[in-house]
Design a protein around this motif. Structure first.
Motif, PDB file in Angstrom:
ATOM      1  N   ALA A  44      42.977  36.129  38.732  1.00 22.59           N
ATOM      2  CA  ALA A  44      42.568  34.771  38.358  1.00 22.59           C
ATOM      3  C   ALA A  44      41.961  34.727  36.956  1.00 22.59           C
ATOM      4  CB  ALA A  44      41.570  34.228  39.379  1.00 22.59           C
ATOM      5  N   GLU A  45      41.526  35.868  36.437  1.00 22.25           N
ATOM      6  CA  GLU A  45      40.917  35.906  35.105  1.00 22.25           C
ATOM      7  C   GLU A  45      41.889  36.352  34.015  1.00 22.25           C
ATOM      8  OE1 GLU A  45      37.324  38.215  35.502  1.00 22.25           O
ATOM      9  OE2 GLU A  45      36.297  36.578  36.525  1.00 22.25           O
ATOM     10  N   TRP A  46      43.126  36.623  34.390  1.00 24.67           N
ATOM     11  CA  TRP A  46      44.153  37.041  33.433  1.00 24.67           C
ATOM     12  C   TRP A  46      44.398  35.911  32.445  1.00 24.67           C
ATOM     13  CZ3 TRP A  46      46.520  41.576  32.607  1.00 24.67           C
ATOM     14  CH2 TRP A  46      47.666  41.589  31.818  1.00 24.67           C
ATOM     15  N   ALA A  47      44.414  36.209  31.139  1.00 23.54           N
ATOM     16  CA  ALA A  47      44.568  35.160  30.125  1.00 23.54           C
ATOM     17  C   ALA A  47      45.565  35.522  29.031  1.00 23.54           C
ATOM     18  CB  ALA A  47      43.200  34.850  29.509  1.00 23.54           C
ATOM     19  N   HIS A  48      46.463  36.455  29.288  1.00 26.31           N
ATOM     20  CA  HIS A  48      47.452  36.810  28.260  1.00 26.31           C
ATOM     21  C   HIS A  48      48.463  35.673  28.143  1.00 26.31           C
ATOM     22  CE1 HIS A  48      50.243  38.977  25.802  1.00 26.31           C
ATOM     23  NE2 HIS A  48      49.478  40.047  25.812  1.00 26.31           N
ATOM     24  N   PRO A  49      48.684  35.165  26.924  1.00 23.68           N
ATOM     25  CA  PRO A  49      49.572  34.006  26.765  1.00 23.68           C
ATOM     26  C   PRO A  49      51.060  34.320  26.945  1.00 23.68           C
ATOM     27  CG  PRO A  49      48.831  34.771  24.633  1.00 23.68           C
ATOM     28  CD  PRO A  49      48.096  35.587  25.667  1.00 23.68           C
ATOM     29  N   ASP A  50      51.464  35.570  26.728  1.00 21.65           N
ATOM     30  CA  ASP A  50      52.889  35.889  26.725  1.00 21.65           C
ATOM     31  C   ASP A  50      53.333  36.893  27.793  1.00 21.65           C
ATOM     32  OD1 ASP A  50      53.203  34.305  24.390  1.00 21.65           O
ATOM     33  OD2 ASP A  50      52.501  35.988  23.176  1.00 21.65           O
ATOM     34  N   LYS A  51      52.400  37.624  28.355  1.00 22.50           N
ATOM     35  CA  LYS A  51      52.768  38.671  29.311  1.00 22.50           C
ATOM     36  C   LYS A  51      52.084  38.452  30.648  1.00 22.50           C
ATOM     37  CE  LYS A  51      54.106  42.057  26.003  1.00 22.50           C
ATOM     38  NZ  LYS A  51      54.496  43.420  25.897  1.00 22.50           N
ATOM     39  N   ALA A  52      52.739  38.950  31.682  1.00 21.48           N
ATOM     40  CA  ALA A  52      52.225  38.798  33.045  1.00 21.48           C
ATOM     41  C   ALA A  52      51.606  40.105  33.527  1.00 21.48           C
ATOM     42  CB  ALA A  52      53.367  38.401  33.973  1.00 21.48           C
ATOM     43  N   PRO A  53      50.731  40.041  34.530  1.00 20.27           N
ATOM     44  CA  PRO A  53      50.129  41.264  35.073  1.00 20.27           C
ATOM     45  C   PRO A  53      51.164  42.235  35.645  1.00 20.27           C
ATOM     46  CG  PRO A  53      49.046  39.308  35.965  1.00 20.27           C
ATOM     47  CD  PRO A  53      50.192  38.841  35.146  1.00 20.27           C
ATOM     48  N   GLU A  54      52.324  41.725  36.021  1.00 26.84           N
ATOM     49  CA  GLU A  54      53.408  42.573  36.537  1.00 26.84           C
ATOM     50  C   GLU A  54      53.989  43.496  35.470  1.00 26.84           C
ATOM     51  OE1 GLU A  54      53.051  39.012  39.115  1.00 26.84           O
ATOM     52  OE2 GLU A  54      53.194  39.278  36.952  1.00 26.84           O
ATOM     53  N   GLU A  55      53.629  43.288  34.206  1.00 26.18           N
ATOM     54  CA  GLU A  55      54.137  44.093  33.094  1.00 26.18           C
ATOM     55  C   GLU A  55      53.206  45.243  32.716  1.00 26.18           C
ATOM     56  OE1 GLU A  55      55.893  41.752  29.820  1.00 26.18           O
ATOM     57  OE2 GLU A  55      55.457  40.003  31.080  1.00 26.18           O
ATOM     58  N   TYR A  56      52.115  45.408  33.480  1.00 24.17           N
ATOM     59  CA  TYR A  56      51.123  46.441  33.177  1.00 24.17           C
ATOM     60  C   TYR A  56      50.821  47.265  34.420  1.00 24.17           C
ATOM     61  CZ  TYR A  56      50.193  43.816  28.916  1.00 24.17           C
ATOM     62  OH  TYR A  56      50.322  43.188  27.715  1.00 24.17           O
ATOM     63  N   THR A  57      50.449  48.518  34.204  1.00 20.32           N
ATOM     64  CA  THR A  57      49.976  49.340  35.314  1.00 20.32           C
ATOM     65  C   THR A  57      48.476  49.115  35.479  1.00 20.32           C
ATOM     66  OG1 THR A  57      49.526  51.242  33.892  1.00 20.32           O
ATOM     67  CG2 THR A  57      51.701  51.153  34.944  1.00 20.32           C
ATOM     68  N   GLN A  58      47.979  49.500  36.630  1.00 23.61           N
ATOM     69  CA  GLN A  58      46.555  49.324  36.924  1.00 23.61           C
ATOM     70  C   GLN A  58      45.693  50.079  35.917  1.00 23.61           C
ATOM     71  OE1 GLN A  58      45.499  50.351  40.923  1.00 23.61           O
ATOM     72  NE2 GLN A  58      43.331  50.352  40.511  1.00 23.61           N
ATOM     73  N   GLY A  59      46.105  51.249  35.504  1.00 24.26           N
ATOM     74  CA  GLY A  59      45.298  52.049  34.585  1.00 24.26           C
ATOM     75  C   GLY A  59      45.728  51.954  33.140  1.00 24.26           C
ATOM     76  N   SER A  60      46.427  50.902  32.771  1.00 22.43           N
ATOM     77  CA  SER A  60      46.916  50.761  31.404  1.00 22.43           C
ATOM     78  C   SER A  60      45.766  50.779  30.400  1.00 22.43           C
ATOM     79  CB  SER A  60      47.690  49.447  31.261  1.00 22.43           C
ATOM     80  OG  SER A  60      48.047  49.238  29.908  1.00 22.43           O
ATOM     81  N   ALA A  61      45.997  51.430  29.274  1.00 25.18           N
ATOM     82  CA  ALA A  61      44.995  51.473  28.216  1.00 25.18           C
ATOM     83  C   ALA A  61      45.190  50.332  27.219  1.00 25.18           C
ATOM     84  CB  ALA A  61      45.070  52.816  27.489  1.00 25.18           C
ATOM     85  N   GLN A  62      46.194  49.486  27.431  1.00 26.45           N
ATOM     86  CA  GLN A  62      46.442  48.364  26.520  1.00 26.45           C
ATOM     87  C   GLN A  62      45.399  47.283  26.725  1.00 26.45           C
ATOM     88  OE1 GLN A  62      50.477  47.081  27.017  1.00 26.45           O
ATOM     89  NE2 GLN A  62      51.322  49.055  26.468  1.00 26.45           N
ATOM     90  N   ARG A  63      44.956  46.724  25.627  1.00 23.36           N
ATOM     91  CA  ARG A  63      43.951  45.661  25.689  1.00 23.36           C
ATOM     92  C   ARG A  63      44.669  44.327  25.903  1.00 23.36           C
ATOM     93  NH1 ARG A  63      38.804  46.882  23.627  1.00 23.36           N
ATOM     94  NH2 ARG A  63      38.575  44.691  23.078  1.00 23.36           N
ATOM     95  N   VAL A  64      44.145  43.527  26.823  1.00 20.44           N
ATOM     96  CA  VAL A  64      44.690  42.194  27.098  1.00 20.44           C
ATOM     97  C   VAL A  64      43.527  41.207  27.203  1.00 20.44           C
ATOM     98  CG1 VAL A  64      46.754  43.046  28.279  1.00 20.44           C
ATOM     99  CG2 VAL A  64      44.699  42.561  29.592  1.00 20.44           C
ATOM    100  N   PRO A  65      43.799  39.932  26.937  1.00 18.79           N
ATOM    101  CA  PRO A  65      42.720  38.944  27.041  1.00 18.79           C
ATOM    102  C   PRO A  65      42.442  38.542  28.491  1.00 18.79           C
ATOM    103  CG  PRO A  65      44.736  37.910  26.248  1.00 18.79           C
ATOM    104  CD  PRO A  65      45.015  39.371  26.363  1.00 18.79           C
ATOM    105  N   TRP A  66      41.186  38.309  28.783  1.00 19.49           N
ATOM    106  CA  TRP A  66      40.715  37.854  30.087  1.00 19.49           C
ATOM    107  C   TRP A  66      39.785  36.670  29.865  1.00 19.49           C
ATOM    108  CZ3 TRP A  66      42.500  40.501  34.350  1.00 19.49           C
ATOM    109  CH2 TRP A  66      43.064  41.756  34.116  1.00 19.49           C
ATOM    110  N   THR A  67      39.690  35.799  30.831  1.00 18.20           N
ATOM    111  CA  THR A  67      38.759  34.678  30.772  1.00 18.20           C
ATOM    112  C   THR A  67      37.906  34.701  32.031  1.00 18.20           C
ATOM    113  OG1 THR A  67      40.339  33.350  29.519  1.00 18.20           O
ATOM    114  CG2 THR A  67      38.538  32.167  30.573  1.00 18.20           C
ATOM    115  N   CYS A  68      36.599  34.705  31.844  1.00 18.62           N
ATOM    116  CA  CYS A  68      35.674  34.726  32.971  1.00 18.62           C
ATOM    117  C   CYS A  68      35.796  33.411  33.760  1.00 18.62           C
ATOM    118  CB  CYS A  68      34.238  34.908  32.463  1.00 18.62           C
ATOM    119  SG  CYS A  68      32.997  34.850  33.789  1.00 18.62           S
ATOM    120  N   ARG A  69      35.980  33.522  35.061  1.00 15.45           N
ATOM    121  CA  ARG A  69      36.090  32.324  35.910  1.00 15.45           C
ATOM    122  C   ARG A  69      34.769  31.571  36.016  1.00 15.45           C
ATOM    123  NH1 ARG A  69      37.961  33.496  41.571  1.00 15.45           N
ATOM    124  NH2 ARG A  69      36.460  35.171  41.336  1.00 15.45           N
ATOM    125  N   THR A  70      33.672  32.265  35.851  1.00 14.16           N
ATOM    126  CA  THR A  70      32.354  31.652  35.996  1.00 14.16           C
ATOM    127  C   THR A  70      31.941  30.866  34.763  1.00 14.16           C
ATOM    128  OG1 THR A  70      31.706  33.471  37.429  1.00 14.16           O
ATOM    129  CG2 THR A  70      29.940  32.084  36.552  1.00 14.16           C
TER     130      THR A  70
END
Length: 135
Positions: free
Chosen positions: A105-131
């Motif tokens: 729910a906090e995923w905020a990447h504009p172009d890529k989906a969470p299905e394109e990354y592994t759980q332990g990926s070292a790539q930085r992606v944007p997130w947005t705090c739900r709170t």
């Protein structure tokens, strides 16, 4: 039709090594249609063969040398090891399996989906705090 002569090499072949050392599970993952396990030296680094994960949930296929599977740091399925993205090994699948949909729910990447990354990926992606909405 004449069959090609068997390949000749020094040392123990992969199949006999697996049987003698109790590593028959490697034979179950051998999935190369062009080469048989008894035709390849067990520690060969110069030959690349196809493997298929025996896990029913995974079933991933990959290519690597028998030497990489039998060495002191023998490699296993890269999908089960979290190294490659597959249908069963990706951030979305892992979050669903671990009941952590809140992370997605906090995923905020504009172009890529969470299905394109592994759980332990070292790539930085944007997130947005739900709170608080902080990125």
């Amino acid at each position: 039709v004449l069959c090609p002569p068997p390949r000749v090499f020094r040392g123990q072949n992969f199949e006999s090594w697996c049987r003698e050392t109790g590593r028959e599970e490697l034979l179950g993952e051998w999935d190369d249609p062009d080469m048989r396990s008894e035709e390849v030296p067990r520690g060969s680094q110069s030959v690349t063969v196809r493997w298929k994960c025996r896990s029913e949930e995974c079933g991933h296929t990959w290519h690597t040398s028998p030497g990489h599977r039998t060495g002191p740091k023998g490699t296993g399925c890269p999908s089960c090891g979290g190294k490659v993205v597959t249908a069963t090994n990706n951030l979305a699948a892992r979050c669903g399996k671990n009941r952590r949909e809140d992370v997605l729910a906090e995923w905020a990447h504009p172009d890529k989906a969470p299905e394109e990354y592994t759980q332990g990926s070292a790539q930085r992606v944007p997130w947005t705090c739900r709170t608080c909405g902080h990125e």
